[in-house]
Motif scaffolding. Structure first.
Motif, mmCIF file in Angstrom:
data_model
loop_
_atom_site.group_PDB
_atom_site.id
_atom_site.type_symbol
_atom_site.label_atom_id
_atom_site.label_comp_id
_atom_site.label_asym_id
_atom_site.label_seq_id
_atom_site.Cartn_x
_atom_site.Cartn_y
_atom_site.Cartn_z
ATOM 1 N N ILE A 194 13.654 -46.921 52.331
ATOM 2 C CA ILE A 194 14.776 -46.042 51.975
ATOM 3 C C ILE A 194 14.285 -44.906 51.085
ATOM 4 C CG2 ILE A 194 17.005 -45.976 50.762
ATOM 5 C CD1 ILE A 194 17.300 -48.939 51.572
ATOM 6 N N PHE A 197 26.689 -54.861 65.049
ATOM 7 C CA PHE A 197 26.093 -53.534 64.831
ATOM 8 C C PHE A 197 24.714 -53.670 64.184
ATOM 9 C CE2 PHE A 197 25.713 -49.851 61.836
ATOM 10 C CZ PHE A 197 25.465 -48.889 62.802
ATOM 11 N N PHE A 238 26.184 -47.846 67.998
ATOM 12 C CA PHE A 238 26.377 -46.770 67.010
ATOM 13 C C PHE A 238 27.605 -45.932 67.377
ATOM 14 C CE2 PHE A 238 25.655 -43.276 64.234
ATOM 15 C CZ PHE A 238 24.942 -43.809 63.184
ATOM 16 N N LYS A 258 30.733 -48.004 66.910
ATOM 17 C CA LYS A 258 31.029 -48.101 65.477
ATOM 18 C C LYS A 258 31.764 -46.842 65.011
ATOM 19 C CE LYS A 258 28.262 -46.608 62.548
ATOM 20 N NZ LYS A 258 28.198 -45.318 61.842
ATOM 21 N N ARG A 309 35.309 -46.818 66.328
ATOM 22 C CA ARG A 309 36.179 -47.773 65.618
ATOM 23 C C ARG A 309 36.580 -47.216 64.263
ATOM 24 N NH1 ARG A 309 32.056 -52.023 67.481
ATOM 25 N NH2 ARG A 309 33.123 -52.936 69.242
ATOM 26 N N LEU A 310 35.589 -46.692 63.529
ATOM 27 C CA LEU A 310 35.878 -46.178 62.185
ATOM 28 C C LEU A 310 36.868 -45.018 62.265
ATOM 29 C CD1 LEU A 310 32.368 -46.206 60.462
ATOM 30 C CD2 LEU A 310 34.118 -47.952 60.430
ATOM 31 N N GLU A 332 28.652 -41.710 56.490
ATOM 32 C CA GLU A 332 27.741 -42.863 56.465
ATOM 33 C C GLU A 332 27.453 -43.273 55.025
ATOM 34 O OE1 GLU A 332 26.885 -44.724 58.789
ATOM 35 O OE2 GLU A 332 27.507 -43.530 60.510
ATOM 36 N N ARG A 370 27.578 -44.604 51.722
ATOM 37 C CA ARG A 370 27.114 -45.803 51.035
ATOM 38 C C ARG A 370 26.456 -46.814 51.966
ATOM 39 N NH1 ARG A 370 32.450 -46.595 47.313
ATOM 40 N NH2 ARG A 370 32.003 -44.931 45.860
ATOM 41 N N GLN A 371 26.637 -46.627 53.271
ATOM 42 C CA GLN A 371 26.029 -47.582 54.214
ATOM 43 C C GLN A 371 24.657 -47.108 54.669
ATOM 44 O OE1 GLN A 371 29.265 -46.368 54.783
ATOM 45 N NE2 GLN A 371 30.141 -48.119 53.757
ATOM 46 N N TRP A 413 21.900 -47.378 53.337
ATOM 47 C CA TRP A 413 20.859 -48.381 53.106
ATOM 48 C C TRP A 413 20.588 -49.178 54.379
ATOM 49 C CZ3 TRP A 413 21.967 -53.458 54.130
ATOM 50 C CH2 TRP A 413 23.324 -53.806 54.194
ATOM 51 N N LEU A 414 21.677 -49.460 55.127
ATOM 52 C CA LEU A 414 21.542 -50.274 56.331
ATOM 53 C C LEU A 414 20.802 -49.488 57.413
ATOM 54 C CD1 LEU A 414 22.379 -52.809 57.978
ATOM 55 C CD2 LEU A 414 24.446 -51.585 58.597
ATOM 56 N N LEU A 415 21.174 -48.213 57.556
ATOM 57 C CA LEU A 415 20.572 -47.398 58.615
ATOM 58 C C LEU A 415 19.114 -47.092 58.305
ATOM 59 C CD1 LEU A 415 23.534 -44.915 59.186
ATOM 60 C CD2 LEU A 415 23.162 -47.149 60.213
ATOM 61 N N ARG A 416 18.824 -46.774 57.032
ATOM 62 C CA ARG A 416 17.463 -46.373 56.687
ATOM 63 C C ARG A 416 16.496 -47.542 56.618
ATOM 64 N NH1 ARG A 416 16.099 -41.341 55.260
ATOM 65 N NH2 ARG A 416 14.118 -42.192 55.949
ATOM 66 N N LEU A 439 16.225 -47.769 63.087
ATOM 67 C CA LEU A 439 17.012 -46.738 63.773
ATOM 68 C C LEU A 439 16.350 -45.387 63.557
ATOM 69 C CD1 LEU A 439 19.885 -45.954 65.087
ATOM 70 C CD2 LEU A 439 20.489 -45.374 62.752
ATOM 71 N N GLU A 458 16.522 -39.291 50.676
ATOM 72 C CA GLU A 458 16.365 -40.530 49.926
ATOM 73 C C GLU A 458 17.735 -40.935 49.416
ATOM 74 O OE1 GLU A 458 13.353 -39.728 47.003
ATOM 75 O OE2 GLU A 458 11.818 -40.416 48.396
ATOM 76 N N PHE A 459 17.957 -42.246 49.355
ATOM 77 C CA PHE A 459 19.286 -42.717 48.953
ATOM 78 C C PHE A 459 19.199 -43.671 47.780
ATOM 79 C CE2 PHE A 459 19.230 -41.581 53.357
ATOM 80 C CZ PHE A 459 20.331 -40.745 53.448
#
Lengths: 252, 566
Positions: free
Chosen positions: A50, A97, B323, B326, B329-330, B401, B403-404, B406-409, B413, B565-566
Motif C-alpha cells: 500500500i 469480491f 468489480f 460491486k 450494487r453500491l 473507493e 477507505r476501502q 487498502w483492500l484494492l492496493r 488488482l 499511497e494510502f
C-alpha cells in the motif's frame, strides 16, 4: 517467507522507518512490537504494497513486491488495523469480491465463504449489509477476506482490536495452526501478552529501527534484561513510565 | 446548566482545524507540481475571462437598447440570481447534513463544553463556505461585468458584497433548519437518502417553473399585445418573496443611482430573522437529532443484483466482473447517488421541450441556415449537459473507493483494471444518453445528413473524452475523506474539471465552425460540399484533440494511481 532489506520510509524530513532488516521464514509467527508511532503500521503497509518504500526491498515468498507486485500480492493476505468495508455490500458479497480480486470464483469459493462465515459466527449476517455490522463483526469479516483466497503469508496489523475474548482466542488458534501447516504470519501488536503467548519470534521497533529481535530469550539476552517480563523489557527499550509526569498530570 | 460565554472556546477557535487544514492543503498544492498548478490557473483564468467576456458583451448590447435596456439588465440579473438561489438551496441541504450530522469532528465538538449557538454558528459558517464558494466564484466575473458596464464606481464591489453575503446566508440557514427538522423525524442515514430526493424534487419544480415562465418571451417583444404589456412584465418582479429579487434590486439600485432602501432592508432583515430562527431551532432540536443520527443503519438488501446482469457479465474475467458488479450494487443501493437521476430526467425533459418549442414545426418556413446554426449550437448544449452529468457520476468514481483502498492496493488488482472498470461503468450509459439526445434533437430539428454525421461523431468522441477527463480529475483531486458522495463534484477538482471540459467543448466548436460554415456556403451556392484540405484539417484536428483528451488523461491517471499511497 517475508524478507525486509534496508527498508526506509520518509515523509518529507520525517523518517518513519529507518533501515529495517528482518526475515520471517515459513512456518513462523512473528510479532512486531513497539510504542505508538514507532513505525509498525508503516512497515506493515509497505509489506502489503500500500505504501512505497523510500529505500530498501520487501520480498514475499522470494518475490520482490517492488518489481513484481501482482505476483507477490497473490501469495499474501492483509488485515488492516481499521476494518473499513463497503457499507452497501453484504458480508457474502464482500467476501466474493475479495476472492475475485485474486481471480478466484465458483463453487469452491462459495464453499470457502460459507466455511469462513461459519468459523467466525457470521453466517446469520451473510446477506445483510455491512453497514449494520458492529466493529468486531467487521473485523472478523476482513479477517475472512484475507483468508478467502488461501494465502501463504498473512500480514496483520493489530488483529485483536475490537474482538471479543472468544474471537480473539479463535484468531490466535487460527494463526497458530496456519503456521504449523507451513504458513507465515507477521503481526504487529501492542498487546504484549498476546505476543508472548503466540509469537515464535518478535522484534521491538522504536523510532523506526529494530531495537531488538529474536525469541523471547534472545531479546532478553540482547538487552541484558535477565529474567524480566516482556513488558519490562519493552519499557526498558522504549523509555518506560515517567513518574514525575504522571504526578504532574494527576495533580489538581 | 448553560455555561458562560467566557468559559467556551471562541468561534474562531472552533473553526481553527478548518482554516488551518485549508491553509495546509494550499501549501501542499504549492509544493506539488508547478505544471499542474499553472494548468489549473490557466484553465481558471480562461474560464473566468470567457464568462466575463460573454457577460460584458451581452450587457453592453442590452444597455444600448433604448428605454428598456436598464430594465432588461435588471431582469437578467434577477434570473441569474434565481438560478444561483436554486443551486444554493440544493447544495446547502446536502452540505448541512454532512457538516451538522455526519462530520468526523462532531463527536469532539458535541462532547466539548461548546454552547448551542456557538456550535451552530461555526457549523453554519462551514456550510456557507462549502456550499457557496462555487456560486461566489461564478458570480464574480458576472458582477464585475455589471459594475464596469454600468459604471458602478469604486464602491460597487462593497455594495455587491453587501448584497451577496445575506443572499448566501439565507439559503444556508434554510438548509440547516430543514436538515435539523428532518433528522429529528428520520435517522440521518435515511435522511441523507430522503434529502437527496426532496432536494431534487424542489430543484425540479423550481427549474420546471422557471422554464414554464417562458423567459424567452422577454427576448420577443412582438409576442405581447402592446409595448406597455411588455414593460409591465419587465418591471414586475418574478416574486416579491425571493431573496434573488432583493439582491438584484439592491445591486441595480446602486448601478442606476436609485435611492430605495426597500431591497436592502428586506435582504438584511430576512437574513437576520432567518439566523435567529436557525439558532432557536438548532438549540431546541440539534442534540436530540444528533443522537438519532447515530442510529438507523439499513440491514436488508433490496436488490441482490446478480441474476440477469450477472448472467450478461459472465463473459468477463472474475476480477473485472465482480468489480463492475460491486460498483453497480453500491450505486443502486445508495439513494443519495441514483436519486440524482431524477434531476437528470427533469433536465432532459426541459432540454427536449426547448427544442420542440422552437417554431420549426409551426408551419413557418425556417431557413436552412437557421436550422443548421441551431443544430450546431445544440451540439454545444448537449456537450455541456454531458460534462455536467460526468461531473456527478464519473468524477467521484475513485474518491468513492476511499477507505476501502487498502483492500484494492493490497490485492493483485491492476490499477488499470480499476480505472477501466470505472471508466466504462460511467461512459457506456453516458454514450447511450449522448446518442439519444443528439439523434432525437437532430430529428426534431430536421437537420441535413452532413450535420447529423458531424454532431453524432463529435458527441460520441466528446463523451469518451469528457468521461476520461472526469475520471482523471477525480484521480488527481480525490476526496477520500468525504462523508457525503453528493459533495464530491463541488470540490475544487470538480470545478477545475468542469472548466477544463467546457474549454475543450469551446475549442471543438470553434474548429467545427469551419466545416459548418463551408457546408452553409456550399448550400447557398447550391453546390455539394467537397473534401477541401481546410475541411480535412478541421476534421483531423477535432478527432486528434478529442482522442488525445481521452487517452492522455487516462494514461496519466493510471500512472498516478500506481504512485498513490494510502
Amino acid at each position: 517467507m517475508i524478507r525486509l532489506t534496508g527498508l526506509v520510509k520518509r515523509y518529507g524530513r520525517f523518517t518513519a522507518v529507518d533501515g529495517i532488516d528482518l526475515e520471517v521464514p515459513r512456518g513462523e509467527l512473528f510479532g512486531l512490537l513497539g510504542p505508538n508511532g514507532a513505525g509498525k503500521t508503516t512497515t506493515i503497509r509497505m509489506i502489503a504494497g500500500i505504501l512505497r518504500p523510500t529505500a530498501g526491498t520487501v520480498e514475499v515468498g522470494g518475490i520482490d513486491i517492488g518489481t513484481h507486485p501482482l505476483e507477490a500480492k497473490h501469495r499474501m493476505g492483509y488485515i488492516p488495523d481499521r476494518p473499513f468495508v463497503y457499507d452497501k455490500l453484504t458480508g457474502g458479497e464482500f467476501l466474493r469480491f475479495a476472492a475475485a480480486l485474486y481471480g478466484q470464483e465458483g463453487p469452491a469459493v462459495e464453499r470457502r465463504i460459507d466455511e469462513l462465515l461459519e468459523l467466525f459466527e457470521l453466517t446469520r449476517w451473510k446477506d445483510e449489509l455491512t453497514e449494520s455490522y458492529s466493529h468486531g463483526m467487521r473485523q472478523k469479516l476482513i479477517i475472512s477476506g484475507a483468508l478467502v483466497h488461501r494465502p501463504a503469508v498473512i500480514v496483520v496489523d493489530e488483529p485483536m482490536v475490537g474482538l471479543d475474548p472468544k474471537s480473539a482466542r479463535l484468531l490466535k488458534d487460527l494463526f497458530r495452526q496456519f503456521v504449523d501447516r507451513g504458513g507465515t504470519v507477521l503481526m504487529s501488536t501492542h498487546t504484549l501478552e498476546i505476543a508472548e503467548q503466540v509469537c515464535d519470534r518478535i522484534a521491538i521497533v522504536y523510532r523506526g529501527k529494530v531495537a531488538a529481535h529474536g525469541t523471547m530469550d534472545e531479546v532478553r539476552r540482547q538487552t541484558a534484561s535477565g529474567d524480566m517480563s516482556l513488558e519490562e523489557v519493552f519499557l526498558k527499550l522504549t523509555g518506560g513510565l515517567r513518574e514525575h509526569q504522571l504526578d504532574a498530570v494527576l495533580e489538581a | 446548566m448553560e455555561i458562560g460565554d467566557r468559559s467556551q472556546p471562541a468561534l474562531w477557535t472552533i473553526l481553527t482545524p478548518k482554516w488551518r487544514g485549508a491553509l495546509a492543503r494550499l501549501r501542499q498544492e504549492r509544493q506539488g507540481s508547478r505544471t499542474r498548478g499553472a494548468l489549473v490557473l490557466l484553465v481558471g483564468a480562461g474560464f473566468w475571462a470567457a464568462v466575463f467576456g460573454v457577460a460584458y458583451r451581452v450587457l453592453s448590447y442590452i444597455q444600448r437598447v433604448p428605454d428598456i435596456g436598464d430594465l432588461l439588465a435588471g431582469k437578467m440579473l434577477a434570473v441569474i440570481l434565481l438560478a444561483f438561489l436554486s443551486i444554493l438551496l440544493l447544495s446547502n441541504v446536502i452540505t448541512a447534513l454532512s457538516t451538522f450530522f455526519l462530520a468526523k469532528d462532531l463527536d469532539l465538538l458535541v462532547a466539548a463544553p461548546v454552547g448551542g449557538m456557538r456550535l451552530y454558528l461555526a457549523k453554519l459558517g462551514e456550510t456557507v463556505v462549502h456550499s457557496s464558494w462555487m456560486v461566489a466564484l461564478l458570480a464574480l466575473p458576472i458582477l464585475t461585468a455589471y459594475g464596469i458596464v454600468f459604471s458602478g464606481g469604486p464602491l460597487f464591489p462593497f455594495v455587491a458584497l453587501a448584497a451577496f453575503v445575506p443572499f448566501l446566508i439565507l439559503p444556508a440557514v434554510l438548509g440547516t433548519i430543514v436538515t435539523v427538522l428532518l433528522v429529528n423525524v428520520f435517522p440521518a442515514r435515511r435522511t441523507r437518502e430522503l434529502l437527496g430526493l426532496l432536494g431534487l424534487g424542489v430543484l425540479g419544480v423550481l427549474v420546471l417553473s422557471l422554464r414554464f415562465m417562458r423567459p424567452e418571451q422577454l427576448a420577443r417583444p412582438e409576442g405581447f399585445q402592446n409595448f406597455v404589456d411588455y414593460l409591465v412584465v419587465l418591471r414586475t418582479p418574478t416574486s416579491d418573496l425571493l431573496p434573488s429579487e432583493w439582491a438584484a434590486g439592491m445591486i441595480m439600485n446602486w448601478l442606476l443611482r436609485v435611492s430605495d432602501p426597500d431591497p436592502v432592508a428586506r435582504l438584511w432583515g430576512a437574513a437576520a430573522a432567518a439566523l435567529a430562527a436557525g439558532i432557536v431551532v438548532h438549540r431546541r432540536l440539534f442534540r436530540l437529532g444528533y443522537s438519532k443520527a447515530q442510529e438507523g443503519a439499513e440491514r436488508k438488501v433490496r436488490r441482490p443484483l446478480r441474476g440477469a446482469i450477472g448472467g450478461i457479465m459472465q463473459a468477463l474475467p472474475p476480477t473485472e466482473r465482480e468489480f463492475l458488479l460491486k460498483d453497480m450494487r453500491l450505486f443502486f443501493r445508495d439513494n443519495s447517488q441514483w436519486s440524482q437521476l431524477i434531476l437528470l430526467a427533469v433536465l432532459l425533459m426541459i432540454y427536449i421541450f426547448n427544442i420542440s418549442a422552437l417554431p420549426i414545426h409551426s408551419g413557418e418556413r425556417i431557413p436552412f441556415t437557421l436550422v443548421t446554426i441551431i443544430s450546431f449550437l445544440n451540439l454545444g448544449l448537449a456537450g455541456f449537459v454531458l460534462a455536467a452529468i460526468a461531473a456527478r457520476f464519473v468524477f467521484p468514481g475513485v474518491s468513492l473507493e476511499g477507505r476501502q483502498m487498502w483492500l484494492l492496493r493490497s490485492s493483485p488488482l491492476k490499477p488499470a483494471t480499476m480505472l477501466w472498470s470505472k471508466y466504462w461503468f460511467g461512459t457506456l450509459p453516458l454514450l447511450g444518453l449522448a446518442l439519444c439526445i443528439t439523434l432525437l434533437t437532430n430529428w426534431l430539428l430536421r437537420v441535413s445528413p452532413f450535420m447529423m454525421v458531424v454532431s453524432v461523431g463529435t458527441i460520441l468522441l466528446y463523451t469518451l473524452a469528457v468521461c476520461a477527463l472526469a475520471l482523471s480529475f477525480g484521480v488527481f483531486y480525490p476526496q477520500f475523506g468525504t462523508e457525503n458522495a453528493a459533495q464530491i463534484p463541488t470540490s475544487f477538482g470538480g470545478v477545475v474539471y468542469m472548466m477544463a471540459s467546457l474549454c475543450l467543448l469551446a475549442i471543438v466548436i470553434m474548429i467545427e465552425a469551419v466545416p459548418v460554415t463551408a457546408h452553409l456556403r456550399a448550400h447557398q451556392r447550391g453546390e455539394a460540399l467537397g473534401a477541401t484540405p481546410e475541411l480535412l484539417l478541421a476534421g483531423t484536428a477535432v478527432v486528434g484533440i478529442l482522442v488525445a483528451a481521452t487517452v492522455v488523461p487516462l494514461r496519466l491517471s493510471a500512472r498516478r494511481i500506481e504512485q498513490m499511497e494510502f
